[in-house]
Write a protein that holds these residues in place. Structure first.
Motif, short mmCIF file in Angstrom:
data_model
loop_
_atom_site.label_atom_id
_atom_site.label_comp_id
_atom_site.label_asym_id
_atom_site.label_seq_id
_atom_site.Cartn_x
_atom_site.Cartn_y
_atom_site.Cartn_z
N GLN A 66 4.25 68.97 104.07
CA GLN A 66 3.28 69.79 104.85
C GLN A 66 2.09 69.30 104.36
O GLN A 66 1.12 69.13 105.16
CB GLN A 66 3.70 71.30 104.38
N ARG A 67 1.78 68.86 103.07
CA ARG A 67 0.45 68.53 102.58
C ARG A 67 0.34 66.94 103.08
O ARG A 67 -1.00 66.92 103.82
CB ARG A 67 0.55 68.46 101.17
N ALA A 68 0.91 66.36 103.42
CA ALA A 68 1.03 64.89 103.98
C ALA A 68 0.57 65.12 105.46
O ALA A 68 -0.38 64.52 105.96
CB ALA A 68 2.39 64.10 103.89
N SER A 70 -0.93 67.83 106.75
CA SER A 70 -2.32 68.34 106.81
C SER A 70 -3.23 67.32 106.75
O SER A 70 -4.30 67.28 107.05
CB SER A 70 -2.62 69.47 105.87
N LYS A 71 -2.80 65.99 106.24
CA LYS A 71 -3.95 65.05 105.82
C LYS A 71 -3.74 63.90 106.89
O LYS A 71 -5.07 63.12 107.14
CB LYS A 71 -3.59 64.45 104.51
N TRP A 72 -2.94 63.64 107.67
CA TRP A 72 -2.62 62.68 108.39
C TRP A 72 -1.87 62.97 109.83
O TRP A 72 -1.06 64.04 109.74
CB TRP A 72 -1.74 61.31 108.03
N GLN A 73 -2.02 62.61 110.83
CA GLN A 73 -1.10 62.87 112.18
C GLN A 73 0.11 62.04 112.00
O GLN A 73 0.21 60.88 112.60
CB GLN A 73 -1.99 62.64 113.19
N ALA A 104 -1.94 55.57 109.15
CA ALA A 104 -1.37 56.82 108.66
C ALA A 104 0.03 56.67 108.31
O ALA A 104 0.30 57.67 107.31
CB ALA A 104 -1.64 57.76 110.12
N ASP A 107 -0.04 55.31 104.54
CA ASP A 107 -0.62 56.41 103.63
C ASP A 107 0.06 57.67 103.41
O ASP A 107 0.44 57.99 102.40
CB ASP A 107 -2.16 56.57 104.18
N GLY A 108 0.60 57.94 104.47
CA GLY A 108 1.72 59.24 104.56
C GLY A 108 2.78 58.76 103.49
O GLY A 108 3.07 59.72 102.74
N PHE A 111 1.75 58.51 99.92
CA PHE A 111 1.23 59.88 99.54
C PHE A 111 2.52 60.61 99.12
O PHE A 111 2.74 61.31 97.89
CB PHE A 111 0.64 60.57 100.54
N TRP A 149 -5.01 60.15 95.61
CA TRP A 149 -4.84 61.11 96.68
C TRP A 149 -6.04 62.41 96.66
O TRP A 149 -6.21 63.18 97.40
CB TRP A 149 -3.71 61.43 97.01
#
Length: 149
Positions: A66-68, A70-73, A104, A107-108, A111, A149
């Motif tokens: 969920q955190r990922a 919220s940071k990337w699409q 994304a 990075d996702g 992360f 991050w």
């Protein structure tokens, strides 16, 4: 979101195909597969034993995803983490991420892996060639990777 924690192995090709089916609008898919190393800082090991608390593990992995999100699409995410006794060179973890753009997706995936290594409640015991086993503490390098991050 596809999150599984299980003792059996997984087929990377099949997992890629499942992730791709859930990623109709994606332009990138990133897969990371971690393997059990046959060494540690002190020398050779003969595998590991991974334990976890199922309800806590599932909730933590869902929170990380969920955190990922919220940071990337991200279009789709897969996490598979094995538990139990694993031999050297066995697959231990798979993190798969799809997104419209490669940055994304990369990075996702990074992360998720960095937070999985530091926050997910897995307890690892390394087994030596002599049959001894000892619990392994979190690595400082994993903490540093997460801090970016």
């Amino acid at each position: 979101m596809n999150i599984r924690v299980e003792p059996q192995g997984f087929d990377v090709g099949a997992e890629y195909n499942l992730l791709r089916e859930r990623s109709e609008n994606s332009g990138a898919i990133v897969l990371f597969t971690g393997l059990v190393r046959d060494f540690n800082a002190d020398g050779a090991i003969d595998g590991i034993i991974l334990e976890h608390y199922p309800a806590m593990t599932q909730k933590t992995l869902q929170t990380i995803v969920q955190r990922a999100l919220s940071k990337w699409q991200l279009d789709a995410v897969t996490i598979i983490h094995r538990v139990g006794k694993l031999l050297n060179h066995d697959q231990i973890v798979l993190v798969g991420v799809s997104a419209r753009h490669r940055e994304a997706a990369f990075d996702g995936a990074s992360f998720i892996m960095d937070f999985l290594k530091t926050e997910a409640p897995f307890w690892k015991k390394e087994v030596t060639p002599q049959g001894d086993a000892q619990w392994v503490d979190a690595k400082v390098s994993d903490q540093r990777a997460r801090e970016r991050w």
